[in-house]
Design a protein around this motif. Structure first.
Motif, PDB file in Angstrom:
ATOM      1  N   SER A 263      10.538   1.083   6.473  1.00  0.00           N
ATOM      2  CA  SER A 263       9.134   0.903   5.974  1.00  0.00           C
ATOM      3  C   SER A 263       9.106  -0.151   4.796  1.00  0.00           C
ATOM      4  O   SER A 263       9.934  -0.566   4.534  1.00  0.00           O
ATOM      5  CB  SER A 263       8.466   2.192   5.698  1.00  0.00           C
ATOM      6  OG  SER A 263       7.060   2.056   5.352  1.00  0.00           O
TER       7      SER A 263
ATOM      8  N   THR B 289      -3.364   4.919   5.151  1.00  0.00           N
ATOM      9  CA  THR B 289      -2.246   5.599   5.021  1.00  0.00           C
ATOM     10  C   THR B 289      -1.745   6.501   6.141  1.00  0.00           C
ATOM     11  O   THR B 289      -2.640   6.811   7.074  1.00  0.00           O
ATOM     12  CB  THR B 289      -2.284   6.548   3.705  1.00  0.00           C
ATOM     13  OG1 THR B 289      -3.645   7.256   4.030  1.00  0.00           O
ATOM     14  CG2 THR B 289      -2.746   5.850   2.367  1.00  0.00           C
TER      15      THR B 289
ATOM     16  N   SER C 298       7.203   2.985  -0.754  1.00  0.00           N
ATOM     17  CA  SER C 298       7.088   4.324   0.452  1.00  0.00           C
ATOM     18  C   SER C 298       8.210   5.145   0.279  1.00  0.00           C
ATOM     19  O   SER C 298       9.128   5.153  -0.039  1.00  0.00           O
ATOM     20  CB  SER C 298       6.772   3.693   1.683  1.00  0.00           C
ATOM     21  OG  SER C 298       7.897   3.292   2.433  1.00  0.00           O
TER      22      SER C 298
END
Length: 338
Positions: free
Chosen positions: A38, A153, A42
């Motif tokens: 990712s 999100t 994060s």
């Protein structure tokens, strides 16, 4: 391998392609596993980096190559399906959609889905209300201004699904603003309720601790119908937990939550031995990983590693073998084939 939907998890072509890559030997003679991590900043990125570092220090037969990607949801599933990564961080909600060919995968399905491994983040999600909102239970949300987290999100899509299953999404006024703008909107009286979460039974994210210091908040009690909506949402877990992490008294010691777990997953081209080694190090060197990433979960027992496992999707045989050796394997879970 057990099948859970109309498409096979791993096609023969994709499996052969992944095998040729995941089975490559690194310069040290070890097997290198490319893991999608990712974006920087994060939870997935931090967890993968920490795991990579500790595995590098403790394994002779396997290396992890953490590769920055667009995200732990649909993005990583597509990279895996294309043979660009061998595993990595994947959230459960996207996993359910990938298998079922729904949501983000309805128009562009994938043929290959990596096996489940072990969890690294488990958010416990619920609602809190503001003073004077007259919200005590989820039945009181109709007509209210509710902040569900930003659309981009990983928390938002499964939260939308829970509210839709509860018949509430069309009854509320969703407020789509960033986390950075949330406190200002609350001060201006534009928010009645907020979807919040704790992570890994340990702490609240920073943006929620800011709310904790600035506003008086009260837990919103889920009704039985809302609890059932959580249970009926594919890819979302249900768990009643303590309301951990708060400095203030939010009016409830425990609350029913929807969990949106994310797991490290590994493809069928990654050997049983390699994943067994990674799982063992993740457990035995758990404290070292936490030193590198404070939010990483504590595995007090080997079975804790399966806290976010989906019961209808196969677990990588390397994880299963490790847990069997520890006497902690759940015989009801399906095991993938290599």
């Amino acid at each position: 391998m057990p099948s859970t939907n109309r498409r096979s998890f791993i096609t023969a072509i994709a499996g052969a392609s992944t095998l040729s890559l995941a089975g490559c030997l690194g310069s040290s003679g070890s097997s290198t596993v490319r893991m999608g991590s990712s974006t920087q900043g994060s939870a997935t990125f931090a967890a993968t980096q920490a795991l990579q570092s500790v595995v590098s220090d403790n394994a002779d037969n396997v290396d992890i190559s953490a590769q920055e990607t667009s995200g732990s949801g649909a993005g990583n599933f597509r990279l895996y399906d294309n043979g660009e990564i061998d595993g990595g961080g994947f959230d459960n909600f996207a996993a359910a959609q990938a298998v079922d060919g729904t949501g983000s995968f309805a128009d562009q399905p994938v043929d290959s889905v990596p096996y489940q491994g072990f969890f690294y983040v488990l958010p416990h999600t619920y609602l809190v209300s503001l003073p004077d909102s007259d919200i005590e239970t989820t039945d009181d949300l109709s007509g209210k201004n509710v902040w569900l987290n930003p659309p981009g999100t990983s928390v938002r899509p499964p939260t939308n699904a829970v509210f839709e299953n509860a018949g509430l999404y069309d009854q509320i006024n969703p407020i789509d603003i960033s986390r950075g703008s949330l406190a200002g909107a609350i001060e201006e009286g534009r928010i009645d309720a907020v979807v919040v979460y704790g992570a890994n039974y340990k702490a609240l994210p920073g943006w929620i601790t800011e709310l904790d210091t600035r506003f008086t908040l009260s837990a919103v009690t889920p009704t039985e119908s809302f609890k059932q909506a959580i249970r009926d949402t594919s890819g979302v877990g249900y768990e009643e937990v303590s309301t951990y992490g708060w400095e203030q008294d939010i009016g409830a010691d425990e609350i029913a939550t929807w969990t949106i777990g994310a797991q490290f997953r590994f493809g069928d081209g990654v050997s049983t031995e390699a994943v067994q080694t990674i799982a063992r190090i993740a457990y035995e060197q758990n404290e070292s990983i936490i030193e590198a990433n404070g939010l990483f979960p504590a595995y007090d027992n080997p079975s804790d590693m399966l806290a976010a496992t989906l019961p209808d999707q196969p677990v990588h045989p390397g994880v299963a073998e490790f847990l069997k050796e520890e006497g902690e394997w759940d015989e009801e879970l399906p095991i993938g084939e290599i």
